[in-house]
Write a protein that holds these residues in place. Structure first.
Motif, PDB file in Angstrom:
ATOM      1  N   PHE A 385       8.625  19.398  29.450  1.00 55.55           N
ATOM      2  CA  PHE A 385       9.527  18.571  28.633  1.00 55.55           C
ATOM      3  C   PHE A 385       9.291  17.082  28.850  1.00 55.55           C
ATOM      4  CE2 PHE A 385      13.824  18.303  26.458  1.00 55.55           C
ATOM      5  CZ  PHE A 385      13.444  19.085  25.383  1.00 55.55           C
ATOM      6  N   GLY A 386       8.015  16.715  28.829  1.00 58.84           N
ATOM      7  CA  GLY A 386       7.643  15.312  29.008  1.00 58.84           C
ATOM      8  C   GLY A 386       6.354  15.046  28.245  1.00 58.84           C
ATOM      9  N   PRO A 387       5.823  13.817  28.338  1.00 59.12           N
ATOM     10  CA  PRO A 387       4.614  13.448  27.576  1.00 59.12           C
ATOM     11  C   PRO A 387       3.342  13.948  28.262  1.00 59.12           C
ATOM     12  CG  PRO A 387       5.431  11.558  28.790  1.00 59.12           C
ATOM     13  CD  PRO A 387       6.393  12.675  29.076  1.00 59.12           C
ATOM     14  N   VAL A 388       3.241  15.246  28.393  1.00 55.41           N
ATOM     15  CA  VAL A 388       2.145  15.868  29.134  1.00 55.41           C
ATOM     16  C   VAL A 388       1.503  16.928  28.246  1.00 55.41           C
ATOM     17  CG1 VAL A 388       1.543  17.192  31.202  1.00 55.41           C
ATOM     18  CG2 VAL A 388       3.433  15.536  31.293  1.00 55.41           C
ATOM     19  N   LEU A 389       0.213  16.774  27.985  1.00 55.06           N
ATOM     20  CA  LEU A 389      -0.512  17.754  27.169  1.00 55.06           C
ATOM     21  C   LEU A 389      -1.450  18.547  28.068  1.00 55.06           C
ATOM     22  CD1 LEU A 389      -1.287  18.932  24.379  1.00 55.06           C
ATOM     23  CD2 LEU A 389      -2.946  17.071  24.156  1.00 55.06           C
ATOM     24  N   GLN A 390      -1.372  19.871  27.980  1.00 55.12           N
ATOM     25  CA  GLN A 390      -2.204  20.749  28.811  1.00 55.12           C
ATOM     26  C   GLN A 390      -3.251  21.440  27.934  1.00 55.12           C
ATOM     27  OE1 GLN A 390       1.320  22.973  30.291  1.00 55.12           O
ATOM     28  NE2 GLN A 390       0.645  22.411  32.336  1.00 55.12           N
ATOM     29  N   ILE A 391      -4.499  21.400  28.381  1.00 56.29           N
ATOM     30  CA  ILE A 391      -5.553  22.134  27.668  1.00 56.29           C
ATOM     31  C   ILE A 391      -5.776  23.461  28.390  1.00 56.29           C
ATOM     32  CG2 ILE A 391      -7.964  22.137  26.919  1.00 56.29           C
ATOM     33  CD1 ILE A 391      -7.935  19.084  26.953  1.00 56.29           C
ATOM     34  N   VAL A 392      -5.609  24.546  27.646  1.00 53.07           N
ATOM     35  CA  VAL A 392      -5.912  25.887  28.167  1.00 53.07           C
ATOM     36  C   VAL A 392      -7.055  26.420  27.305  1.00 53.07           C
ATOM     37  CG1 VAL A 392      -5.011  28.189  28.659  1.00 53.07           C
ATOM     38  CG2 VAL A 392      -3.469  26.214  28.754  1.00 53.07           C
ATOM     39  N   ARG A 393      -8.187  26.620  27.911  1.00 52.06           N
ATOM     40  CA  ARG A 393      -9.373  27.015  27.132  1.00 52.06           C
ATOM     41  C   ARG A 393      -9.377  28.532  26.904  1.00 52.06           C
ATOM     42  NH1 ARG A 393     -14.161  23.059  28.513  1.00 52.06           N
ATOM     43  NH2 ARG A 393     -12.992  21.139  28.845  1.00 52.06           N
ATOM     44  N   ALA A 394      -9.657  28.936  25.663  1.00 54.14           N
ATOM     45  CA  ALA A 394      -9.755  30.376  25.349  1.00 54.14           C
ATOM     46  C   ALA A 394     -11.164  30.670  24.865  1.00 54.14           C
ATOM     47  CB  ALA A 394      -8.752  30.744  24.261  1.00 54.14           C
ATOM     48  N   LYS A 395     -11.644  31.884  25.205  1.00 52.16           N
ATOM     49  CA  LYS A 395     -13.039  32.149  24.819  1.00 52.16           C
ATOM     50  C   LYS A 395     -13.145  32.594  23.361  1.00 52.16           C
ATOM     51  CE  LYS A 395     -13.600  36.886  26.701  1.00 52.16           C
ATOM     52  NZ  LYS A 395     -12.169  37.170  26.850  1.00 52.16           N
ATOM     53  N   ASP A 396     -12.094  33.230  22.848  1.00 51.83           N
ATOM     54  CA  ASP A 396     -12.177  33.673  21.448  1.00 51.83           C
ATOM     55  C   ASP A 396     -10.773  33.752  20.837  1.00 51.83           C
ATOM     56  OD1 ASP A 396     -11.025  35.914  22.582  1.00 51.83           O
ATOM     57  OD2 ASP A 396     -12.880  37.090  22.582  1.00 51.83           O
ATOM     58  N   PHE A 397     -10.743  34.124  19.578  1.00 51.10           N
ATOM     59  CA  PHE A 397      -9.480  34.197  18.826  1.00 51.10           C
ATOM     60  C   PHE A 397      -8.478  35.133  19.500  1.00 51.10           C
ATOM     61  CE2 PHE A 397      -6.927  36.472  15.628  1.00 51.10           C
ATOM     62  CZ  PHE A 397      -6.283  35.414  15.002  1.00 51.10           C
ATOM     63  N   GLU A 398      -8.946  36.300  19.946  1.00 53.21           N
ATOM     64  CA  GLU A 398      -8.019  37.276  20.531  1.00 53.21           C
ATOM     65  C   GLU A 398      -7.348  36.711  21.780  1.00 53.21           C
ATOM     66  OE1 GLU A 398      -6.914  40.123  19.341  1.00 53.21           O
ATOM     67  OE2 GLU A 398      -8.175  39.961  17.562  1.00 53.21           O
ATOM     68  N   GLU A 399      -8.117  36.020  22.598  1.00 53.39           N
ATOM     69  CA  GLU A 399      -7.514  35.434  23.803  1.00 53.39           C
ATOM     70  C   GLU A 399      -6.518  34.334  23.424  1.00 53.39           C
ATOM     71  OE1 GLU A 399     -10.284  33.956  26.742  1.00 53.39           O
ATOM     72  OE2 GLU A 399      -8.646  33.243  28.016  1.00 53.39           O
ATOM     73  N   ALA A 400      -6.871  33.549  22.411  1.00 55.06           N
ATOM     74  CA  ALA A 400      -5.978  32.466  21.965  1.00 55.06           C
ATOM     75  C   ALA A 400      -4.680  33.036  21.395  1.00 55.06           C
ATOM     76  CB  ALA A 400      -6.686  31.618  20.914  1.00 55.06           C
TER      77      ALA A 400
END
Ligand code: NAD
Length: 499
Positions: A385-400
């Motif tokens: 709940f703050g100005p923090v953006l997290q990148i979570v990498r996914a290998k493909d559509f199903e994982e995303a």
């Protein structure tokens, strides 16, 4: 020091605990006001006032109820600048953003202006021999709303707009952190022609909330806030036989497919992740690029865009976002960044320790970008709940697709793509309540309805639109037959004729 009192039966009405809560100016770090905290005896007064006025209001024809809504809408528009400045001075969001807060609530008031049409029942003639069936929606009586700090205009209007238009009286318990705009709304509602006692505002913390949950004459409660409290409200309210809807926290994901327009995505994320300092339940604090190449291209474009964001005081017209709401919240956000770092996330842009020149005591947090965040990290599982953006990498559509679907929260989600099939598949399968397709903040318009899933929403009726009307009314079904009288063919009940 400015004192903020309760709004009981059309006027100020302090009794109760004598306890007060301090209201900050988040831009300067100064205390600017105090709000009185109420208790069960104060609530009892509000309920008595509501009981006096509600039956007559329920019996008022819907077009007259609508007229009050129309007038209220006009008054809000006339006072938009004042409301937005007041809101921004207590919350910390910039004034334009505060206008958006008021505007989104106003749109529900506009919907409520259509109450005569919306509340019409259904009718079937000759459902059997001489039998007609009709249904009507009747108000519940007294409703209550318990609201969070982050939308002090919009969320109260979502609730009381629909509840009151439908014929209920309403008691609002706004956040004790920014209570002034809810108070102004109640004053304007009175000015619009509502009878005294129809919309009242009681302030307080857990003590007042518990009094609301336990009061036998409050029929329904709408809550918006964090999830643990939402669950508590839902369980205790339901145990007391009330109708309850309780909306909680969120961790919304933005899925970025390899074919997405990345310039547009970066532009959308600047607003959706950092606008209002990330203090929005429909913010987009997690971005999920699909494939390593997409992740690298996205990161390269995100870094300069985030570095260009301007943090400023809430009255700065050029600021992208302002301070967060309290010093405790600033500390909490920074401690989540510490946790993420300890958990192994890469701190690409670090907003900790940010100070704004000339406003060193304000509660500012710099924009933060974290990469290589993984689903097992606490900083991913919980809401920051703050100005923090997290990148979570996914290998493909199903994982995303799995990431938001398996997350404890299920408020909003967005997929960025040019591929209609992927978008359609995603919208159909994702386990989240509100879905955007190339729309980063998919808050439905006022004539649809709003509601998240899983720990973002307890109860099964959404906010506003026709769902809101359903929540604030109960349906009665009437099956009727009118006998023709005599039985000897003489028609004992004569049908009156004209002239
Ligand atoms: P909060 O849960 O701290 O407070 C919400 C309300 O609950 C306030 O009126 C507060 O006085 C009351 N409250 C606080 N502690 C309580 C307790 N122990 N017992 C009973 N009542 C209590 O939430 P907040 O910090 O004001 O708002 C931010 C939260 O709200 C975030 O989690 C955000 O995601 C959520 N939110 C959700 C939605 C949604 O629609 N799902 C919308 C806006 C905000």
């Amino acid at each position: 020091m400015r004192q903020i009192d309760h709004f009981i039966s059309g006027g100020a009405g302090s009794t109760g605990t004598g306890r007060k809560h301090q209201i900050w100016n988040p831009s300067t770090g100064e205390v600017q006001a105090e709000v009185a905290l109420g208790d069960a005896s104060l609530l009892a007064r509000a309920v008595e006032a509501a009981k006096k006025v509600q039956p007559e209001w329920a019996a008022t024809n819907p077009q007259r109820r609508a007229r009050v809504m129309f007038k209220f809408k006009q008054l809000i528009e006339d006072n938009m600048q004042e409301l937005a400045e007041l809101l921004s001075s207590e919350h910390g969001k910039v004034v334009d953003d505060a206008k958006g807060d008021v505007q989104r609530g106003l749109e529900v008031i506009e919907f409520a202006c259509g109450i005569p049409q919306a509340s019409k029942g259904e009718y079937t003639t000759s459902a059997g021999p001489g039998i007609d069936v009709f249904s009507m929606r009747q108000p519940l009586g007294i409703g209550a709303g318990i609201t969070p700090f982050n939308f002090p205009a919009m969320i109260p209007m979502w609730m009381f707009g629909m509840a009151i238009a439908a014929g209920n009286a309403f008691i609002l318990k706004p956040s004790e952190r920014d209570p002034s705009v809810p108070m102004r709304l109640a004053e304007l509602f009175l000015e619009a022609g509502a009878p005294e006692g129809l919309l009242q505002v009681v302030h307080g913390d857990k003590e007042m909330v518990d009094a609301i949950l336990d009061h036998p004459d409050i029929a329904a409660i709408s809550f918006v806030g964090s999830s643990d409290i939402a669950q508590y409200i839902y369980e205790r309210g339901a145990a007391n036989h009330k109708r309850v809807q309780a909306f909680g926290g969120a961790k919304n994901h933005g899925i970025v497919m390899p074919d997405a327009d990345l310039d547009q995505v970066v532009n959308d994320l600047s607003g959706a992740a950092f606008g209002s300092a990330g203090e929005r339940c429909m913010a987009l604090p997690v971005v999920v690029p699909v494939g390593e190449e997409t992740a690298e291209r996205l990161k390269e474009k995100l870094i300069p865009a985030i570095n260009a964001l301007r943090v400023g005081v809430s009255s700065d017209p050029d600021a992208h976002y302002g301070p967060v709401v309290t010093p405790e919240h600033k500390a909490r956000i920074e401690s989540w960044i510490d946790t993420a770092e300890k958990e192994g996330a890469e701190v690409v842009i670090d907003g900790r320790g940010f100070t704004l020149q000339g406003h060193e005591d304000g509660f500012f947090v710099g924009p933060t970008l974290l990469d290589h965040v993984t689903p097992d990290m606490e900083s991913y599982k919980e809401e920051i709940f703050g100005p923090v953006l997290q990148i979570v990498r996914a290998k493909d559509f199903e994982e995303a697709l799995r990431l938001p679907s398996e997350h404890q929260y299920g408020n909003g989600v967005c997929i960025f793509t040019r591929n209609g099939h992927a978008a359609r598949e995603f919208a159909a399968r994702v386990n989240v309540g509100m879905v955007g397709i190339n729309v980063p903040i998919p808050v439905p318009v006022s004539y649809h309805s709003f509601g998240g899933w899983k720990r973002s929403g307890f109860g099964d009726i959404d906010q506003y639109g026709m769902e809101g009307l359903r929540f604030w009314t109960k349906s009665k079904k009437v099956t009727q037959r009118w006998p023709d009288g005599g039985g000897d063919g003489s028609n004992a009940f004569l049908i009156p004729t004209m002239g």
